[in-house]
Enzyme design. Structure first.
Site, PDB file in Angstrom:
ATOM      1  N   THR A   1       0.872  -1.168   0.000  1.00 20.40           N
ATOM      2  CA  THR A   1       0.000   0.000   0.000  1.00 20.40           C
ATOM      3  C   THR A   1       0.911   1.221   0.000  1.00 20.40           C
ATOM      4  O   THR A   1       1.968   1.188   0.610  1.00 20.40           O
ATOM      5  CB  THR A   1      -0.861  -0.001   1.280  1.00 20.40           C
TER       6      THR A   1
ATOM      7  N   ARG B   1     -13.961  -6.633  -1.787  1.00 25.13           N
ATOM      8  CA  ARG B   1     -13.371  -6.420  -0.466  1.00 25.13           C
ATOM      9  C   ARG B   1     -12.856  -4.987  -0.359  1.00 25.13           C
ATOM     10  O   ARG B   1     -12.165  -4.490  -1.249  1.00 25.13           O
ATOM     11  CB  ARG B   1     -12.223  -7.397  -0.223  1.00 25.13           C
TER      12      ARG B   1
ATOM     13  N   GLY C   1     -10.640  -2.565   2.207  1.00 21.71           N
ATOM     14  CA  GLY C   1      -9.743  -2.617   3.357  1.00 21.71           C
ATOM     15  C   GLY C   1      -9.768  -1.322   4.135  1.00 21.71           C
ATOM     16  O   GLY C   1     -10.727  -0.555   4.088  1.00 21.71           O
ATOM     17  N   ASP C   2      -8.681  -1.086   4.846  1.00 22.05           N
ATOM     18  CA  ASP C   2      -8.599   0.091   5.705  1.00 22.05           C
ATOM     19  C   ASP C   2      -8.410   1.381   4.908  1.00 22.05           C
ATOM     20  O   ASP C   2      -8.838   2.459   5.344  1.00 22.05           O
ATOM     21  CB  ASP C   2      -7.416  -0.054   6.661  1.00 22.05           C
TER      22      ASP C   2
ATOM     23  N   THR D   1      -0.207   1.628   6.619  1.00 20.26           N
ATOM     24  CA  THR D   1      -0.064   0.481   5.729  1.00 20.26           C
ATOM     25  C   THR D   1       0.095  -0.761   6.595  1.00 20.26           C
ATOM     26  O   THR D   1       0.501  -0.663   7.751  1.00 20.26           O
ATOM     27  CB  THR D   1       1.147   0.629   4.796  1.00 20.26           C
TER      28      THR D   1
END
Lengths: 330, 352
Positions: free
Chosen positions: B209, B237, B239-240, B260
């Site tokens: 990332t 999906r 993610g953060d 990350t």
């Protein structure tokens, strides 16, 4: 880590600690609820809180209770979630939901999912059956299919009321740009609970803002914004102007005040005030602490909410006697 | 706050927090800082970038280091030209997205179906304005699309098909998916289709990332984060990275963070916001970053890395994973590192 484990110990109101009680609090959205919807809203949140409470009484977990309460609100067409959700700019229903378990910090969320009657249960499936925390859009629908969650026809979720409102407002091209505190805003549902073991959980579900752009994701499915649950501090579910809630990560903000020793009521008040001052956003929140303290707070005209505070020392199944229902006008 | 303020000959020996005390006392240095009183030179502007936390295979570490240093140069050039911190972080992350060595834009990992779905997030600290896209396809620079969401809509996050429709309406060109896929990412995708594969473990090979944080000379902070997500993730999906407070946060009153690492763990502790809470309580950028990463390890069993700045220009690049490719530019000096304790420096004008 001292700083993350100690806050939970600083509990206000010590006499609550000796008698662990199970509490469920629900909300049906913070906005200028028109009079003709007010009664249905209050009846709806009462019924949902009762639903959640009966789960707790049967020995269910806080997680089971918030899911049951939010399912009841999603099924109720009076609220903007599941059945009765608002329509986006293309006239479609796109739903967001989150659920979080304060024991493990595990959570599950779906964003912009279509044709699902109970997004909160799909969010729970994301938490329990995948290695991920959030699934969006078509991917969320594919997952639903793969685990046998029934897809409902789009019209099932659409109410006559919403169809009319959407027609009325679709001419406002910049509708969502306007100040939040207008009559047409319509919002999110949620629940928080603490069970007798002291575990907390939260769940939030919404159809979002009417006339939103296709694919708009608001605060509800975003961890720390639309909801957060941590056994060390408490559980929160938020409602109101989504973009403002996101900017201040409202749920996490409230719990950061709780971690520093403030009461759940003061923490909610301070955080909502901060959201009003910093980004001029209005909204509401419900909070429970692991010791059973709770608060329902809002800066909008109205917020339909209900709580069942079932003390363990008073286990009489008094169906209506235990209601703690108030409607506050700020 | 850093020792370099009082002893200009030393660089970036960070104040001792409980965890970083030992770690930071062994910086490998190629310092060429002058012995002139650099404390008189303004701390602003500053930009820091990361190219992901994980264990980077040796043969790819050179690519990572040259990638983050050229990205930080690009961001710093924007700041020196009078650009805002927002312009700088978007410029730096655009560089990283265009670089196939990183898991963002071109070079993104593939989902289980072999497709590229990307997440990106920007935030500026003055107004708390932010923009994000999640699970977007066929876009070369998701970070620029996230900025358009911030600048041109009343929303903060657009997802999947809706994000693509918005891109079209803004005249952002659609690119063929093939142009985002590298041989390396396809090879890793294929390898992890085997039933006994462990994509999460393999991901550590190149987490990648990317992100940037910056403070401009006005003291405005900003952050940007962009990713292809987790190797062989399910379709859809998220993610953060695009979740505000998790993948990043920026607030002029406190600072800016880009994160990350293991996305699901970052989300559990809302990492970026967690670090800024520590800073609000008076912790330094290094100590707050270490406390956040320790909390994530302790409570969510996850490893990762962060870059953090405060409005005065103090900065930190910290990680609990084995490596994180990072680079920073401040006072016309380039800093960079890959392993714990590293902080190489050189004049910004000398090409690496």
């Amino acid at each position: 880590m001292a700083e993350s484990s100690s806050p939970g110990m600083k509990r206000e109101d010590p006499d609550r600690n000796s008698k662990m009680s199970a509490v469920v609090v629900v909300h049906g959205g913070a906005w200028a609820i028109p009079d003709q919807l007010a009664e249905a809203s209050v009846d709806g949140v009462k019924a949902a809180a009762c639903e959640g409470s009966s789960v707790l009484k049967r020995g269910g977990s806080a997680l089971d209770a918030v899911e049951a309460a939010v399912r009841a609100l999603e099924d109720n067409p009076a609220f903007n979630a599941g059945h009765g959700a608002t329509l986006n700019a293309d006239g479609e229903v796109e739903l967001d939901a989150i659920i979080m378990d304060g024991r493990t910090l595990a959570s599950g969320a779906v964003s912009s999912v279509k044709n699902i009657a109970n997004p909160v249960s799909l969010a729970r499936a994301v938490m329990e059956k995948t290695a991920h925390v959030m699934l969006t859009s078509r991917g969320a629908n594919l997952f639903a299919e793969s685990i046998g969650v029934v897809t409902v026809p789009p019209d099932t979720l659409l109410t006559e009321y919403e169809k009319k409102e959407w027609e009325k407002h679709k001419t406002y091209v910049t509708g969502v740009d306007e100040d939040f505190n207008t009559q047409w805003a319509h919002d999110t549902v949620g629940a928080v609970a603490v069970d007798r073991a002291g575990n907390v959980a939260c769940a939030t579900s919404t159809g979002g803002i009417r006339n939103k752009m296709v694919g708009r994701v608001g605060d509800s499915p975003v961890i720390g914004a639309g909801g957060y649950a941590d056994n060390l501090s408490g559980a929160v579910s938020c409602t109101g102007h989504g973009e403002s809630i996101l900017k201040v990560t409202l749920a996490r903000l409230i719990l950061s005040h709780v971690e520093r020793g403030k009461s759940v009521a003061d923490s909610s008040q301070l955080s909502l005030q901060y959201m009003a001052d910093r980004v001029r956003g209005a909204g509401g929140s419900i909070v429970v602490s692991p010791s059973g303290q709770w608060a329902a707070t809002f800066t909008t005209d109205r917020m339909a909410w209900a709580a069942v505070d079932q003390d363990v020392l008073c286990s009489l199944p008094a169906p209506r006697g235990q209601w703690a229902i108030r409607r506050l006008l700020t | 706050m850093t020792l370099e303020q009082t002893e200009p000959g030393m660089q970036e020996i960070k104040p001792a927090s409980f965890m970083s005390l030992i770690a930071t006392l062994k910086p490998v240095s190629t310092s060429r800082l002058s012995t002139f009183p650099s404390q008189l030179i303004d701390m602003l502007p500053v930009v820091v970038v990361h190219g992901g936390a994980g264990h980077i295979p040796k043969e790819r570490s050179e690519l990572s280091t040259s990638g983050v240093t050229s990205a930080v140069r690009a961001g710093y050039a924007v700041l020196r030209g009078g650009g805002s911190s927002m312009d700088a972080v978007v410029e730096a992350v655009t560089y990283l997205e265009n670089n196939p060595a990183f898991n963002a834009g071109c070079g993104s990992v593939l989902n289980v179906k072999g497709d590229v779905e990307m997440d990106a997030f920007v935030m500026e600290g003055k107004t708390l304005g932010s923009g994000a896209v999640s699970a977007v396809r066929n876009i070369a620079n998701p970070i620029q699309l996230a900025r358009l969401v911030m600048d041109k809509t009343s929303h903060l996050c657009l997802t999947a098909e809706g994000a693509k429709q918005f891109a079209r309406s803004m005249g952002v060109p659609e690119v063929p998916q093939e142009s985002l896929i590298t041989e390396y990412s396809r090879m890793r995708w294929r390898k992890n289709l085997a039933p006994d594969a462990n994509p999460v473990e393999c991901q550590m090979g190149k987490m990648g990332t990317v992100g940037a944080v910056a403070v401009d000379s006005q003291g405005n902070v900003a952050c940007a984060t962009s990713t292809g997500g987790i190797l062989n993730k399910m379709e859809g999906r998220v993610g953060d990275t695009p979740c505000i407070g998790c993948g990043g946060y920026a607030d002029n009153m406190v600072g800016a963070v880009s994160t990350t690492g293991h996305g699901e763990a970052i989300m559990k502790v809302v990492l970026a916001k967690h670090i800024l809470y520590q800073m609000e309580q008076g912790q330094s950028v290094e100590a707050a970053s270490d406390l956040g990463l320790a909390c994530m390890k302790f409570r969510a069993a996850g490893l990762g890395g962060v870059i953090t700045v405060d409005p005065q220009g103090h900065w930190a690049a910290r990680f609990s994973s084995r490596q994180m490719a990072w680079a920073a530019a401040q006072k016309d000096t380039l800093h960079y590192g890959l392993y714990e304790g590293e902080n190489f420096t050189q004049s910004i004008d000398v090409q690496h």
